[in-house]
Design an enzyme around this catalytic site. Structure first.
Site, PDB file in Angstrom:
ATOM      1  CB  CYS A 163     -32.993   9.286  43.737  1.00 19.44           C
ATOM      2  SG  CYS A 163     -33.577   8.893  45.402  1.00 19.44           S
TER       3      CYS A 163
ATOM      4  CG  HIS B  61     -33.168  13.870  44.480  1.00 17.32           C
ATOM      5  ND1 HIS B  61     -33.970  13.381  43.470  1.00 17.32           N
ATOM      6  CD2 HIS B  61     -33.393  13.091  45.555  1.00 17.32           C
ATOM      7  CE1 HIS B  61     -34.663  12.348  43.933  1.00 17.32           C
ATOM      8  NE2 HIS B  61     -34.339  12.150  45.194  1.00 17.32           N
TER       9      HIS B  61
ATOM     10  CD  GLU C  31     -33.551  15.687  40.858  1.00 12.26           C
ATOM     11  OE1 GLU C  31     -32.386  15.250  40.889  1.00 12.26           O
ATOM     12  OE2 GLU C  31     -34.444  15.272  41.632  1.00 12.26           O
TER      13      GLU C  31
END
Ligand code: MN
Length: 238
Positions: A105, A211, A213
């Protein structure tokens, strides 16, 4: 030299300081890495890169437009003091030393600016688009990305999310405008917004605008972190 009864040390991943570190921490650990968050102003970039096996550039607020020669948009939200310069110094050193880089990001945007590129500062006011790039702050899937066949990113996603078109989450209002030197585009949203880049060389340098994660509790993007940690372990063996 008896290596065999000594457990291998987990690769050490320098994870840049950010407001919400928990999901990055969990994702690195899930892939078998050991996360370490260096401190701006205390851990100098040369020291960080001498110690770390990989660099993870995390998400956060906006990159200062002065760094790519633009006046600030009215929506500009500065990142933590010193963070822009610190991350740019880290990623330049990592690329020079062939330390694997995963840029997420804001991290992808930092990578692009460090390579001399520029950013769209605010997608809603600067781009005509029907794609929602400002989804909820979670793992909710917001839009598709088309991944370039044969890219590192494509191979990474094949390990979990699948190749070709994949759905991603999206929590950004900045995006890459002019691509930095030496970077290639590996994924785009249906409106053309760049969602993935990588360095052209043999060294691992992968950036994604979404994202991954956020998905450590499930497995959609495990392949991204697995490939990154593999590259870090591989480089350490050299
Ligand atoms: Mn997006």
């Amino acid at each position: 030299m008896d290596h065999h009864d000594r457990p291998a040390r987990a690769v050490l991943i320098a994870v840049t300081p950010c407001p919400k570190p928990a999901d990055y921490d969990a994702s690195v650990r899930k892939a078998g890495g050991a996360p370490w968050v260096p401190v701006i102003g205390a851990d100098d970039p040369d020291g960080v890169l001498a110690r770390a096996d990989g660099l993870l550039l995390t998400g956060g607020d906006d990159v200062d437009p002065a760094l790519f020669g633009a006046a600030p948009h009215s929506t500009y939200e500065p990142a933590e003091p010193g963070r822009d310069a610190y991350e740019i110094a880290l990623v330049r050193r990592a690329l020079a030393a062939r330390v694997p880089v995963l840029a997420i990001c804001r991290g992808l945007q930092v990578l692009n600016v460090a390579a001399g590129g520029t950013l769209i500062q605010d997608i809603p006011s600067e781009c005509r688009t029907d794609v929602n790039h400002s989804g909820p702050s979670s793992a909710a899937l917001a839009h598709a990305v088309e991944v370039v066949p044969g890219s590192h990113l494509d191979a990474m996603l094949e390990r979990s999310a699948g190749s070709g078109a994949v759905m991603v989450n999206s929590r950004h209002h900045q995006a890459i405008d002019v691509l930095g030197q030496g970077l290639v585009v590996t994924a785009r949203a249906p409106d053309g917004i760049i969602e993935g880049v990588e360095g052209p060389g043999p060294a691992f340098c992968v950036g994604v605008q979404w994202h991954p994660e956020s998905f450590h509790r499930t497995r959609e993007f495990d392949g991204v972190f697995a490939a990154f940690i593999d590259a870090c372990a591989e480089r350490r063996r050299l």
